[in-house]
Design an enzyme around this catalytic site. Sequence first.
Site, PDB file in Angstrom:
ATOM      1  N   PHE A 175       0.818  -1.222   0.000  1.00 48.45           N
ATOM      2  CA  PHE A 175       0.000   0.000   0.000  1.00 48.45           C
ATOM      3  C   PHE A 175       0.857   1.279   0.000  1.00 48.45           C
ATOM      4  O   PHE A 175       0.839   2.064  -0.963  1.00 48.45           O
ATOM      5  CB  PHE A 175      -0.937  -0.072   1.221  1.00 48.45           C
ATOM      6  CG  PHE A 175      -1.579   1.213   1.630  1.00 48.45           C
ATOM      7  CD1 PHE A 175      -2.226   2.035   0.702  1.00 48.45           C
ATOM      8  CD2 PHE A 175      -1.573   1.603   2.973  1.00 48.45           C
ATOM      9  CE1 PHE A 175      -2.849   3.223   1.102  1.00 48.45           C
ATOM     10  CE2 PHE A 175      -2.196   2.782   3.376  1.00 48.45           C
ATOM     11  CZ  PHE A 175      -2.825   3.594   2.439  1.00 48.45           C
ATOM     12  N   GLU A 202       2.563   2.872  16.509  1.00 51.35           N
ATOM     13  CA  GLU A 202       2.115   1.836  17.449  1.00 51.35           C
ATOM     14  C   GLU A 202       3.218   1.406  18.418  1.00 51.35           C
ATOM     15  O   GLU A 202       2.934   0.793  19.439  1.00 51.35           O
ATOM     16  CB  GLU A 202       1.584   0.611  16.696  1.00 51.35           C
ATOM     17  CG  GLU A 202       0.395   0.957  15.829  1.00 51.35           C
ATOM     18  CD  GLU A 202      -0.464  -0.229  15.415  1.00 51.35           C
ATOM     19  OE1 GLU A 202      -0.305  -1.311  15.985  1.00 51.35           O
ATOM     20  OE2 GLU A 202      -1.301  -0.033  14.528  1.00 51.35           O
ATOM     21  N   TYR A 259       2.650  -7.347  16.367  1.00 53.79           N
ATOM     22  CA  TYR A 259       3.070  -6.460  15.262  1.00 53.79           C
ATOM     23  C   TYR A 259       3.891  -5.287  15.797  1.00 53.79           C
ATOM     24  O   TYR A 259       5.014  -5.044  15.342  1.00 53.79           O
ATOM     25  CB  TYR A 259       1.842  -5.942  14.489  1.00 53.79           C
ATOM     26  CG  TYR A 259       2.152  -4.725  13.630  1.00 53.79           C
ATOM     27  CD1 TYR A 259       2.951  -4.832  12.490  1.00 53.79           C
ATOM     28  CD2 TYR A 259       1.660  -3.451  13.969  1.00 53.79           C
ATOM     29  CE1 TYR A 259       3.263  -3.706  11.718  1.00 53.79           C
ATOM     30  CE2 TYR A 259       1.964  -2.334  13.195  1.00 53.79           C
ATOM     31  CZ  TYR A 259       2.766  -2.467  12.080  1.00 53.79           C
ATOM     32  OH  TYR A 259       3.074  -1.360  11.322  1.00 53.79           O
ATOM     33  N   VAL A 285     -17.467  -3.659  13.549  1.00 53.22           N
ATOM     34  CA  VAL A 285     -16.804  -2.631  14.375  1.00 53.22           C
ATOM     35  C   VAL A 285     -16.386  -3.306  15.678  1.00 53.22           C
ATOM     36  O   VAL A 285     -17.217  -3.892  16.380  1.00 53.22           O
ATOM     37  CB  VAL A 285     -17.787  -1.466  14.664  1.00 53.22           C
ATOM     38  CG1 VAL A 285     -17.145  -0.444  15.597  1.00 53.22           C
ATOM     39  CG2 VAL A 285     -18.229  -0.807  13.362  1.00 53.22           C
ATOM     40  N   ASP A 337     -14.139  -7.510  20.538  1.00 60.62           N
ATOM     41  CA  ASP A 337     -13.009  -6.581  20.442  1.00 60.62           C
ATOM     42  C   ASP A 337     -11.716  -7.310  20.053  1.00 60.62           C
ATOM     43  O   ASP A 337     -11.570  -8.512  20.324  1.00 60.62           O
ATOM     44  CB  ASP A 337     -12.808  -5.883  21.802  1.00 60.62           C
ATOM     45  CG  ASP A 337     -12.185  -4.501  21.650  1.00 60.62           C
ATOM     46  OD1 ASP A 337     -11.814  -4.132  20.515  1.00 60.62           O
ATOM     47  OD2 ASP A 337     -12.067  -3.795  22.665  1.00 60.62           O
TER      48      ASP A 337
END
Length: 359
Positions: A12, A138, A162, A218, A296
């Site tokens: 991306f 992050e 990550y 969501v 979540d």
Amino acid sequence: MRTYLVTGGAGFIGSNYIHYMFQKYGDSIRIINVDALTYAGNLENLKEVEDRENYTFIKADITDKQAIEKIFAENNIDRVVHFAAESHVDRSIKNPEIFIQTNVLGTAVMLNCAKAAWEQPDGSYAEGKKFLHVSTDEVYGSLEEDGEYFYETTPYAPHSPYSASKASSDMLVKAYMDTYHFPANITNCSNNYGPYQFPEKLIPLIINNALHGKKLPVYGDGKNVRDWLYVVDHAKAIDMVQEKGRLFETYNIGGHNEKQNIEIVEIIIETLQEQLADNDPRKALVSKDLITYVEDRKGHDRRYAIAPDKIKAEIGWEPETMFKDGIKETIKWYFEHEEWMKNVTSGDYQKYYEEMYKA
Ligand code: NAD
Ligand code: DAU
């Protein structure tokens, strides 16, 4: 002619960066794009540049030391811009090992090969050689609902596999700078949006699902906050850091544009309803009723917000694209590029989606 080695250029941000660089510098630079073409790499993103004489694509894995050494040996590389990584938090929660492999070991290989190619017998580096490590906000962990910001001096506190792997790779780059005086910069950027983003990430996933009348997942209460930056502004910042930044420095890059996830989902629905033509059959499928709150994300960071004060003061970069304009352009790009979306969501994507969303 200056030669750039771009890793992960079929992804991306990497592909947007390559487009940006050719638009800005034309034939006066050469770009070698090294990408392993994982599920996230897509040469279709680079169709418009593939025939350029000053562009070369090499399919190689950054953990493959011999392949990377060969690229440095055969080309006089001036700049490395290191994007290649496993980049999706949810995948890192399910399968952390590949993140350590690519993000940590791959970065170590890139650093070693660049150092070996650039270091002179007296320990100095040939003029103009620079390595830019593309990292993320992050690594700084999570902020409370409001008030605080991430600065370059904020201590690292990654939570997901990550972000821990990206933090580790940043530490390696810092170690090379401190130990070997290796000519590098690190940039830590907030969430990007724009064309060519793989639809596992929030914005393209919601656009694609909405256009197909599928549920819009969501996580949690939908109130987690991300700081969104248009991808071309990120590409410009990276170039400016290499051109004007002080070596060995870290620069935070951010959009000054905090939004809750639920706001993003609502903006996408409203924009699609506005922009799709009345006779477009997809228009009738787009509805707020598709919003579905789901379990979540494990260890879900609450809020990210970058303070881009240093890059503005030292380099003069600031975000140029207003979110209200960038998001409209982005949404339009996706509904006008149905074929691109169809190609990236065929095959493995379906399996990923079913496992991830139990759909
Ligand atoms: P992406 O997942 O879209 O692209 C990653 C690219 O790296 C793909 O083309 C993939 O094929 C390639 N790649 C993966 N493993 C490889 C390997 N072992 N060898 C060679 N190539 C490999 O990611 P992106 O969103 O474009 O992110 C690019 C970089 O920017 C990453 O380092 C990421 O951590 C960082 N970043 C991303 C964001 C964001 O919002 N997307 C924000 C800040 C920083
Ligand atoms: O902050 C920079 C980081 O931004 C980059 O380093 C990462 O490579 C990039 O993937 C991105 O990470 P996020 O986890 O913030 O992005 P993602 O698009 O996966 O999720 C954005 C927010 O939306 C997050 O709070 C989780 C939520 N979400 C995501 C998906 C995919 C949902 O609510 N539903 C979803 O289906």
